[in-house]
Write an enzyme that holds these catalytic residues in place. Structure first.
Site, short mmCIF file in Angstrom:
data_model
loop_
_atom_site.label_atom_id
_atom_site.label_comp_id
_atom_site.label_asym_id
_atom_site.label_seq_id
_atom_site.Cartn_x
_atom_site.Cartn_y
_atom_site.Cartn_z
N CYS A 72 0.85 -1.20 0.07
CA CYS A 72 -0.01 0.20 0.07
C CYS A 72 0.84 1.26 0.01
O CYS A 72 0.44 2.23 -0.26
CB CYS A 72 -1.11 -0.11 1.09
SG CYS A 72 -2.25 -1.21 1.23
N HIS A 112 -3.23 7.41 1.91
CA HIS A 112 -3.82 6.13 1.33
C HIS A 112 -5.33 5.72 1.83
O HIS A 112 -5.53 5.83 3.04
CB HIS A 112 -2.75 5.05 1.94
CG HIS A 112 -3.34 3.54 1.84
ND1 HIS A 112 -3.75 3.21 0.67
CD2 HIS A 112 -3.11 2.56 2.61
CE1 HIS A 112 -4.02 1.80 0.63
NE2 HIS A 112 -3.76 1.37 2.08
N ASN A 121 -10.02 -0.40 -0.54
CA ASN A 121 -8.37 -0.32 -0.57
C ASN A 121 -7.92 -0.91 -1.80
O ASN A 121 -7.93 -1.89 -2.12
CB ASN A 121 -8.04 -0.92 0.53
CG ASN A 121 -6.65 -1.02 1.04
OD1 ASN A 121 -5.84 -0.69 0.14
ND2 ASN A 121 -5.95 -1.30 2.05
#
Length: 322
Positions: free
Chosen positions: A113, A249, A279
């Site tokens: 990520c 993020h 996500n």
């Protein structure tokens, strides 16, 4: 002094959408629970045959158009992904061929990520040293391929997508600083526990899935992102009030809110897209950035803080003047 400045952004999401209501039919969960715990309402999922590079190509072309350059002007490609099309060649090389670019360096970065921040930090160094003039930086994932769709703890969280930026050398402003870190002692809290050289029998059996201890990851993420905010501000001798936008993020709305609180920022100054696509790992920051640039929220010369936290653990930030 030479800076690396973002001159174009682009993104792409697969057309196939899976809503929370759809997941209610697949696992023991509810739309209300997912919204309350994560802020996610839907996620885009690649269809059979649709690959990470397919998504990245669309995002890259959109970024190239936005920058007003030709693909052949690009002299560096840095591609962040944990779900490459092939073991080799790199997704960067596959994309390079599709864009008709020849000869420039092209390589992948794997920091899950945090991948886009890592890729941005890498490309910036090439530009600051004069090794590159125009870089294509991509974050793209088809994370749905490594998700166990019977695991309600992970399948509700992730989606597929791609985002890209063009970085160009600029004598006045651009990226002010980047900060990247990792600590491998947390490996087992968020990982895929098999690969090519370890537990390959699990890969062959089709069980190469994400495993996560969510509560532990949440606690470390909130603490770590708070620290990197302090580090970034101190490095630039900047006050919290000088940041115009937080582009985080997009993992979990509660983590995003905690970071905004650390900065004393209103959520009106935070770009939030996690509700729309979940996500998307390395793709989430450039996706969010592109949305906010194209809808007019983010304007030229505003100060942006980008931050991410991911498996490894890895984490990082970038402070830039857009």
């Amino acid at each position: 002094m030479t800076f690396a400045r973002i001159t174009g952004t682009g993104s792409y999401l697969p057309e196939n959408i899976v809503t929370n209501k759809d997941l209610e039919k697949m696992v023991d969960t509810t739309d209300q629970w997912i919204r309350e715990r994560t802020g996610i309402e839907r996620r885009h999922i690649a269809v059979e045959g649709q690959t990470t590079v397919d998504l990245a190509e669309q995002a890259a072309r959109n970024a190239i158009d936005a920058a007003g350059i030709n693909a052949q002007d690009i002299d560096l490609i840095v591609f962040a992904t944990s779900t490459p099309d092939k073991i080799f060649p790199s997704s960067a090389c596959i994309l390079q061929a599709r864009l008709g670019i020849h000869g420039c360096p092209a390589f992948d970065i794997q920091a899950v990520c945090s991948g886009f921040v890592y890729a941005l930090a890498t490309a910036e160094k090439f530009i600051k040293t004069g090794s590159s003039k125009k870089a294509l930086v991509i974050g793209a994932e088809v994370f749905s391929r490594i998700i166990n769709w019977e695991d309600r703890g992970t399948c509700v969280l992730f989606g597929d997508g791609a985002g890209a930026v063009i970085l160009e050398a600029d004598e006045e402003t651009g990226i002010l600083s980047t900060h990247i870190h990792a600590d491998g002692q947390y490996e087992d809290l968020l990982h895929v526990p098999c690969g090519i050289s370890d537990n390959y029998d699990q890969v062959k059996a089709g069980r190469a899935f994400v495993e996560m201890k969510g509560n532990e990851v949440f606690r470390v993420a909130v603490n770590t992102l708070g620290k990197i905010v302090d580090e970034t501000l101190a490095a630039n001798q900047m006050q919290k009030s000088e940041i115009d936008w937080l582009v985080p993020h997009q993992a979990n709305l509660r983590i995003i809110s905690a970071t905004a609180k650390k900065l004393n920022m209103s959520m009106d100054q935070v770009v939030v897209t996690v509700n729309e696509h979940g996500n998307t790992s390395a793709a989430s920051i450039p996706l969010a950035l592109d949305v906010a640039v194209r809808d007019g929220r983010i304007k030229r010369n505003e100060v942006l803080l980008l931050e991410a936290f991911g498996g490894g653990f890895t984490w990082g930030s970038a402070l830039l003047r857009y």
